[in-house]
Scaffold this motif. Structure first.
Motif, PDB file in Angstrom:
ATOM      1  N   ALA A  45       0.811  -1.219   0.000  1.00 38.46           N
ATOM      2  CA  ALA A  45       0.000   0.000   0.000  1.00 38.46           C
ATOM      3  C   ALA A  45       0.842   1.265   0.000  1.00 38.46           C
ATOM      4  CB  ALA A  45      -0.936   0.006   1.213  1.00 38.46           C
ATOM      5  N   PHE A  46       2.137   1.170   0.255  1.00 39.10           N
ATOM      6  CA  PHE A  46       2.957   2.375   0.346  1.00 39.10           C
ATOM      7  C   PHE A  46       2.967   3.137  -0.980  1.00 39.10           C
ATOM      8  CE2 PHE A  46       6.947   4.749   0.057  1.00 39.10           C
ATOM      9  CZ  PHE A  46       6.910   5.465   1.241  1.00 39.10           C
ATOM     10  N   LEU A  47       3.265   2.469  -2.076  1.00 29.03           N
ATOM     11  CA  LEU A  47       3.396   3.166  -3.358  1.00 29.03           C
ATOM     12  C   LEU A  47       2.079   3.761  -3.842  1.00 29.03           C
ATOM     13  CD1 LEU A  47       5.182   4.047  -5.652  1.00 29.03           C
ATOM     14  CD2 LEU A  47       4.893   1.794  -6.721  1.00 29.03           C
ATOM     15  N   PRO A  48       0.956   3.016  -3.894  1.00 26.54           N
ATOM     16  CA  PRO A  48      -0.292   3.663  -4.317  1.00 26.54           C
ATOM     17  C   PRO A  48      -0.728   4.778  -3.381  1.00 26.54           C
ATOM     18  CG  PRO A  48      -0.711   1.411  -3.583  1.00 26.54           C
ATOM     19  CD  PRO A  48       0.769   1.566  -3.715  1.00 26.54           C
ATOM     20  N   SER A  49      -0.393   4.687  -2.095  1.00 31.07           N
ATOM     21  CA  SER A  49      -0.750   5.754  -1.152  1.00 31.07           C
ATOM     22  C   SER A  49       0.040   7.020  -1.453  1.00 31.07           C
ATOM     23  CB  SER A  49      -0.482   5.304   0.285  1.00 31.07           C
ATOM     24  OG  SER A  49      -1.290   4.199   0.641  1.00 31.07           O
ATOM     25  N   VAL A  50       1.341   6.883  -1.642  1.00 29.83           N
ATOM     26  CA  VAL A  50       2.172   8.052  -1.937  1.00 29.83           C
ATOM     27  C   VAL A  50       1.761   8.687  -3.257  1.00 29.83           C
ATOM     28  CG1 VAL A  50       4.521   8.790  -2.509  1.00 29.83           C
ATOM     29  CG2 VAL A  50       4.125   7.283  -0.554  1.00 29.83           C
ATOM     30  N   LEU A  51       1.526   7.873  -4.283  1.00 34.44           N
ATOM     31  CA  LEU A  51       1.125   8.411  -5.585  1.00 34.44           C
ATOM     32  C   LEU A  51      -0.235   9.113  -5.497  1.00 34.44           C
ATOM     33  CD1 LEU A  51       2.291   5.534  -7.961  1.00 34.44           C
ATOM     34  CD2 LEU A  51       3.384   7.750  -7.561  1.00 34.44           C
ATOM     35  N   LEU A  52      -1.136   8.569  -4.689  1.00 34.01           N
ATOM     36  CA  LEU A  52      -2.435   9.213  -4.514  1.00 34.01           C
ATOM     37  C   LEU A  52      -2.278  10.577  -3.845  1.00 34.01           C
ATOM     38  CD1 LEU A  52      -5.545   9.080  -4.625  1.00 34.01           C
ATOM     39  CD2 LEU A  52      -5.476   7.960  -2.385  1.00 34.01           C
ATOM     40  N   LEU A  53      -1.450  10.656  -2.803  1.00 38.69           N
ATOM     41  CA  LEU A  53      -1.237  11.928  -2.119  1.00 38.69           C
ATOM     42  C   LEU A  53      -0.558  12.949  -3.030  1.00 38.69           C
ATOM     43  CD1 LEU A  53      -0.123  10.610   1.395  1.00 38.69           C
ATOM     44  CD2 LEU A  53      -2.281  11.741   0.833  1.00 38.69           C
ATOM     45  N   VAL A  54       0.387  12.488  -3.843  1.00 38.27           N
ATOM     46  CA  VAL A  54       1.051  13.394  -4.785  1.00 38.27           C
ATOM     47  C   VAL A  54       0.043  13.928  -5.798  1.00 38.27           C
ATOM     48  CG1 VAL A  54       2.749  13.522  -6.662  1.00 38.27           C
ATOM     49  CG2 VAL A  54       3.340  12.388  -4.501  1.00 38.27           C
ATOM     50  N   ALA A  55      -0.801  13.034  -6.334  1.00 34.76           N
ATOM     51  CA  ALA A  55      -1.814  13.466  -7.301  1.00 34.76           C
ATOM     52  C   ALA A  55      -2.784  14.459  -6.677  1.00 34.76           C
ATOM     53  CB  ALA A  55      -2.567  12.250  -7.835  1.00 34.76           C
ATOM     54  N   LEU A  56      -3.175  14.221  -5.418  1.00 36.07           N
ATOM     55  CA  LEU A  56      -4.068  15.158  -4.732  1.00 36.07           C
ATOM     56  C   LEU A  56      -3.408  16.514  -4.531  1.00 36.07           C
ATOM     57  CD1 LEU A  56      -5.785  12.974  -1.975  1.00 36.07           C
ATOM     58  CD2 LEU A  56      -6.887  14.103  -3.907  1.00 36.07           C
ATOM     59  N   PHE A  57      -2.125  16.508  -4.206  1.00 33.76           N
ATOM     60  CA  PHE A  57      -1.426  17.773  -3.993  1.00 33.76           C
ATOM     61  C   PHE A  57      -1.340  18.575  -5.295  1.00 33.76           C
ATOM     62  CE2 PHE A  57       2.409  20.404  -3.701  1.00 33.76           C
ATOM     63  CZ  PHE A  57       2.118  21.121  -2.544  1.00 33.76           C
ATOM     64  N   ILE A  58      -1.024  17.890  -6.392  1.00 32.42           N
ATOM     65  CA  ILE A  58      -0.953  18.583  -7.679  1.00 32.42           C
ATOM     66  C   ILE A  58      -2.309  19.159  -8.052  1.00 32.42           C
ATOM     67  CG2 ILE A  58      -0.579  18.247 -10.160  1.00 32.42           C
ATOM     68  CD1 ILE A  58       1.526  16.147  -9.419  1.00 32.42           C
ATOM     69  N   ALA A  59      -3.368  18.348  -7.868  1.00 33.99           N
ATOM     70  CA  ALA A  59      -4.715  18.831  -8.173  1.00 33.99           C
ATOM     71  C   ALA A  59      -5.093  20.017  -7.280  1.00 33.99           C
ATOM     72  CB  ALA A  59      -5.723  17.699  -8.014  1.00 33.99           C
ATOM     73  N   ALA A  60      -4.680  19.971  -6.000  1.00 37.97           N
ATOM     74  CA  ALA A  60      -5.003  21.054  -5.080  1.00 37.97           C
ATOM     75  C   ALA A  60      -4.295  22.347  -5.476  1.00 37.97           C
ATOM     76  CB  ALA A  60      -4.609  20.652  -3.658  1.00 37.97           C
TER      77      ALA A  60
END
Length: 589
Positions: free
Chosen positions: A197-212
């Motif tokens: 779960a580490f990699l999909p979690s980090v990628l999800l947070l990065v995508a959310l930050f870019i979108a934000a």
């Protein structure tokens, strides 16, 4: 319309209650399922209860699922012999929580659809219909790739990933600041459940930050979105960070878990799974082993794990320790082989689960549904669908197993159903064709479960098995206890079946497998034993190392091997190494 909605909700909750009852049925009657993974989880859970929390620091097994097993063990005052049934009921609790999380997930999916889908068309499946479908798919998984009786972390991971996806969809519709730390906590718990779960979690947070960052000027509320994502990342780091620091310290290098390193070596570089150092066969991997197991004899190969005596079977409990120094190499041919193999496994998985696709085609052909005609009709569902495909993409190049595919499968399939639109909108019909088809699908899944459980109960009755209890491994462990094996005793195993496939017998007896006699090239244990002319020397060496008994599994033995004691009425046999053991008590079990 309100009465119809209330009726639909009652059906959803009623079906969830039915699935919980069916989960109890699986726990009560289904077959024994235990492997090395489950034994390791049991070891960690028992360590958490007994105060040996250091067992939870492991470069291969994460502590999230064992923590729940520990709670169940503590509440039930479980013994070595009864802990497996306690684990089954813990799994019922996890499955029940997953059902409720799936209802919440679909609610957020429906809210996202209502907010961003085209307003000039009507969804083919209402929120309640989608929830019923989600529950049905979970019920199907409980009878297949995520059995209630398996002591594995995959259902808990599925629940946390669904919850994380639901929270993200809630954020996309309502920018409520409390959701950000909740999301970070859930993703951190998912990592503590399984390092994948580490990699999909980090990628999800990065995508959310870019979108934000992109959207922060749209409104006053959205200006704080980057801060919210940072808060989510901080909670994720606070939850996962201490464990990452602990395993990195233990392994001597930074690591979020060494399962990726080992799986790449095993599946892509074709490194043999066991005793790589002794056999000098690393496949296409390289490196120098830091902690190789000690080979005390060469013919037959006899190994000692006394240098790192943790877990019931240290070689399986701490593979990151024993393989430390093994370094995978990029091998293009190995990747091609694995891609072909994983493609076969994916196709097999989908072909074994035709029901949702039959339902999908039925909706398109006869249920009045159609695919969206515009890009907007698809784009709103990108988050859950793409996140599911990302998870599949992480597993795909190296290794696929059915239980790994459930989360990607649910995220993608539920998204596909959610984007369907009515070809002839008619909101006045409370019982549309699509609703009727989903109800039929849900009924078939429940009927399959009931039929299976009734048939299994009948078979158990004919075979004299109560409550799905194992007739081999657990009775063998009980027979060792009757023989005089005590918690903490040193025992040895012989052959692939007793060492790798079924070593839970040692945990039932409370013993540790600190020595192993290997049967090379997966040869049947008993025929190989009969070819040896130094069995007395093997026994002397094992006795010298402190082993009280050598245990093997000899299937379909016509006559009892000389010197070996049958453990009750099982296929397990013990070769006593300690003269104080009560042999007759084991045979009488």
């Amino acid at each position: 319309m309100k009465a119809t909605a209330r009726g639909g909700m009652r059906m959803v909750w009623g079906y969830a209650a039915l699935l919980i009852l069916l989960a109890c049925g699986y726990a009560w009657v289904d077959a024994y399922v235990m492997d090395g993974d489950g034994t390791a989880f049991m070891d960690i859970a028992a360590g958490l209860v007994s105060g040996h929390s250091h067992l939870a620091i492991n470069g291969y097994w994460n502590p999230g699922y064992p923590a729940l097993l520990a709670i169940g063990r503590k509440l039930a005052h479980a013994t070595f012999s009864s802990e497996y049934m306690v684990a089954r009921w813990t799994n019922v609790f996890i499955f029940s929580a997953t059902l409720f999380i799936s209802i919440f997930f679909v609610s957020m999916l429906a809210r996202l659809r209502q907010r961003f889908a085209p307003v000039d068309s009507v969804p083919a499946l209402s929120e309640r219909t989608l929830q019923l479908l989600a529950l049905s798919l979970l019920g199907m998984s409980a009878g297949r790739e995520l059995p209630i009786t398996a002591v594995r972390a995959d259902t808990l991971l599925l629940a946390l990933l669904l919850l994380a996806a639901a929270l993200v969809m809630r954020l996309l519709t309502e920018a409520e600041l409390w959701i950000y730390p909740a999301l970070g906590l859930v993703l951190g718990l998912a990592f503590l459940t399984k390092s994948f779960a580490f990699l999909p979690s980090v990628l999800l947070l990065v995508a959310l930050f870019i979108a934000a960052v992109v959207r922060r000027k749209s409104s006053a509320t959205q200006r704080v979105l980057p801060v919210g994502v940072i808060a989510a990342g901080a909670l994720f780091a606070l939850t996962a960070g201490p464990y990452i620091a602990a395993i990195s310290h233990q392994l001597g290098h930074f690591s979020t878990g060494d399962s990726a390193r080992m799986n790449y070596s095993f599946f892509v570089d074709q490194t043999p799974r066991w005793h790589e150092w002794f056999h000098h066969d690393l496949g296409h991997a390289g490196g120098t082993f830091v902690h190789p197991e000690e080979a005390v004899m060469s013919t037959p190969p006899v190994f000692s794990y006394a240098a790192h005596p943790v877990g019931t079977y240290p070689l399986w409990f701490a593979p990151a320790y024993w393989t430390l120094g093994l370094k995978p190499n990029v091998w293009p041919h190995g990747h091609v082989v694995r891609l072909v193999r994983c493609s076969e496994l994916l196709v097999r998985f989908l072909l074994a689960r035709p029901e949702p696709f039959v339902l999908l085609f039925a909706l398109l052909l006869a249920g009045g549904a159609r695919w969206p005609a515009s890009r907007q009709g698809w784009s709103w569902a990108a988050m859950p669908g793409l996140w599911g495909l990302l998870m599949l993409g992480i597993y795909y190049p190296v290794d696929l197993q059915d239980r790994y595919l459930t989360a990607p499968f649910l995220l993608v399939v539920l998204t596909l159903f959610a984007v369907l639109r009515q070809s002839k909108p008619d909101e006045a019909r409370p019982f549309s064709a699509s609703f009727a088809l989903v109800v039929l699908f849900a009924g078939l899944i429940a009927a399959q479960a009931v039929t299976y459980q009734l048939e299994t109960r009948r078979e158990n009755s004919v075979r004299g098995i109560s409550h799905g209890r194992d007739t081999e491994v657990i009775p063998a462990g009980d027979a060792l206890v009757a023989m005089g094996i005590q918690p903490g005793d040193n025992v040895a195993c012989f052959g692939g079946k007793a060492c790798y496939l079924d070593h839970y017998w040692a945990r039932v007896a409370g013993a540790q497998i600190l020595e192993e006699v290997e049967s090379p090239d997966d040869q049947p244990a008993l025929p190989y034993w009969k070819t040896l002319n130094n069995t007395a020397a093997v026994q002397a060496k094992l006795h010298e190392l402190g082993a009280r008994v050598l245990v093997a599994r000899f299937p379909e033995v016509a006559a009892k091997p000389a010197g070996w004691v049958q453990l009750g009425h099982t296929e397990f046999f013990a070769l006593p190494l300690d003269p104080s053991l009560k042999v007759s008590l084991a045979e009488d079990r």
